[in-house]
Design an enzyme around this catalytic site. Sequence first.
Site, short mmCIF file in Angstrom:
data_model
loop_
_atom_site.label_atom_id
_atom_site.label_comp_id
_atom_site.label_asym_id
_atom_site.label_seq_id
_atom_site.Cartn_x
_atom_site.Cartn_y
_atom_site.Cartn_z
N ALA A 136 0.40 -1.42 0.13
CA ALA A 136 -0.08 0.21 -0.58
C ALA A 136 0.16 1.13 0.34
O ALA A 136 2.05 1.17 0.44
CB ALA A 136 -0.92 0.18 1.19
N SER A 139 0.18 9.48 0.65
CA SER A 139 0.92 10.34 0.50
C SER A 139 2.07 10.25 1.54
O SER A 139 3.17 11.53 2.45
CB SER A 139 0.01 12.09 0.42
OG SER A 139 -0.53 11.85 1.82
N ILE A 140 1.43 10.22 3.02
CA ILE A 140 2.15 10.13 3.72
C ILE A 140 3.69 9.00 4.41
O ILE A 140 4.35 9.65 4.63
CB ILE A 140 1.71 10.67 5.71
CG1 ILE A 140 0.10 11.17 5.26
CG2 ILE A 140 1.98 10.16 6.81
CD1 ILE A 140 1.36 12.79 5.18
N ASP A 292 -12.35 4.88 12.31
CA ASP A 292 -12.28 4.83 11.07
C ASP A 292 -12.68 2.79 11.25
O ASP A 292 -11.42 2.32 9.99
CB ASP A 292 -10.83 5.23 10.81
CG ASP A 292 -10.95 5.01 8.65
OD1 ASP A 292 -11.95 5.23 8.01
OD2 ASP A 292 -9.89 5.01 8.27
#
Length: 559
Positions: A136, A139-140, A292
């Site tokens: 995976a 952006s971080i 989440d």
Amino acid sequence: MRPRKLHRYSMIKRYGKIVDALVKYEFGHLADRMGIGNIRPLKSRIKKQERVLKDTDSGPKKVRMMLEELGPTYIKLGQILSMRPDLVPPEYANEFSRLQDEIQPFGMEEVEKLIKEELGSGVDDLFESFEDIPIAAASIGQVHRAKLKSGEEVVVKVQRPGIRKVIEADLDIMYSIASFAEEHLPEASLYRPVEIVEEFERSIRAELDYTQEGRNAEHFAHNFREHPLIYIPKVYWKYSSMKVLTLEYIDGVKSSSFEELDRMEADRKEIATEVLKAFMMQVYDDGFFHADLHPGNVFIMKDRRIALLDFGMAGFLSSDMRNLLIDELIAITRGDTVLYIELLRDLGSIGDDVDIASLKIDVDHLLYKYYGRTANQLNTALILEEMINLLRKYQVRVPANVALLSKGAMTIEGFSSMMDPQINLTIVAEPFAKKAIKDRLRLTNIAGTAYRDFSNWSRVLHRAPMKISHILDIAERGYLKLQFEPQGFDRVVAEIDAASNRLAFSLIISAIIVGSSLIIQTGMEPHIWGVPLLGVMGFLMAGFLGMWLVIYILRTGRI
């Protein structure tokens, strides 16, 4: 407002890209109104802009596409706003939830370099094997599968090199634009852009610290240590740091893979119920919740246990906050509007400018709509959405952790509905809510709260005479001062200061012109083109300074 850290040229260059994006997605008028439209690069003004939008594209879609173009930090901002329908209109929040945080992975050389810097040893020294291609990438950071020398299968989360500097620079820009918006766009004050950026900064800084995510995982593991079905992966702190996080690899099936679950003969209804119960336990019992829990973060292991993953987005509710929320639940079930509004005040959500009478009428209507309904007649997500829309109408600010709880509740209901369309979140939550209300109203708890309040008041009353004596003593000696801060006065002072500076500058230019004229009249040496050189230089200087002043006035838009 935080201080700007960027070099002036870099700041203007970044502003230029943002203004370009605003113009491209048909928001150029906002840049002009904020006074930053003139920062757009000359090349972009001359070059004909290719139209990328369709006539059917909505405002929310345009903003979402613009955020995607501006890059990782702005995508993260949109994702945060998607969880805050109390801050932005619901159609924008829904559109921002579609923002995809997917980006090209960085190379293995950079991964090895970062691990060496963070952990003190190379990849080959720390791991038996390490997959080059990440499973995976965002952006971080990105995630790689690996195996420790001791044989344990793990996943290693590695932060993207240089991402901190990019985010710091973007935060400077965001604060500047938010301040510009509050100053120049009256309607922007409804959304409090500076406060939004402050909340975003707290969120993004927490996400940049992988040790925080590791601590969250351990906190959940401790809370579920005796739960027979819920499993939390182990954190390997020896192989973790602020920029590297190593967790136990979970060998299981993603909960959205229905065909594989059916082959395992897993009961989807049971999975949905257990995950819902786990969430309610987090909220009502622990005060620490996973916000989440979408299908990608819930895996079913071979032994039928349910593994929860990705602990970057977690919320905390103090005991006082939980008591307030439970009191709100009591107020809703009793239809007590006055108590409900008072509790909103206690949350710090209602400002002095809120129309309480109108708010009370609307809350009365909402509570009456759901009062007396049975649990299976209630749609929790719909009620939360209606309540947030109502609060947003009156600019009632929902605390960040409560907004995160609302987002978590809607996410968990979406997950459970996907797993079992017949399930009702309210029915599963009812025993937890009843127990919480019962505990809240228990005489021992009421007595304990009363005793604590009495102790606080006794301490205040004990110190009051001394404090009052101190204030009177200061007043008697003439040292007591009252300070007023009229709103908008700083801006008036700034405008007067700018005007006086321009006037002084104009007088200096006029003086140079008069002086140069007198010099030319004297005919003093040396000459150029038969005219005194010093006089010509004075006129040239006055002309240059005059043109600079005119350009500055035109650029600032204040003639």
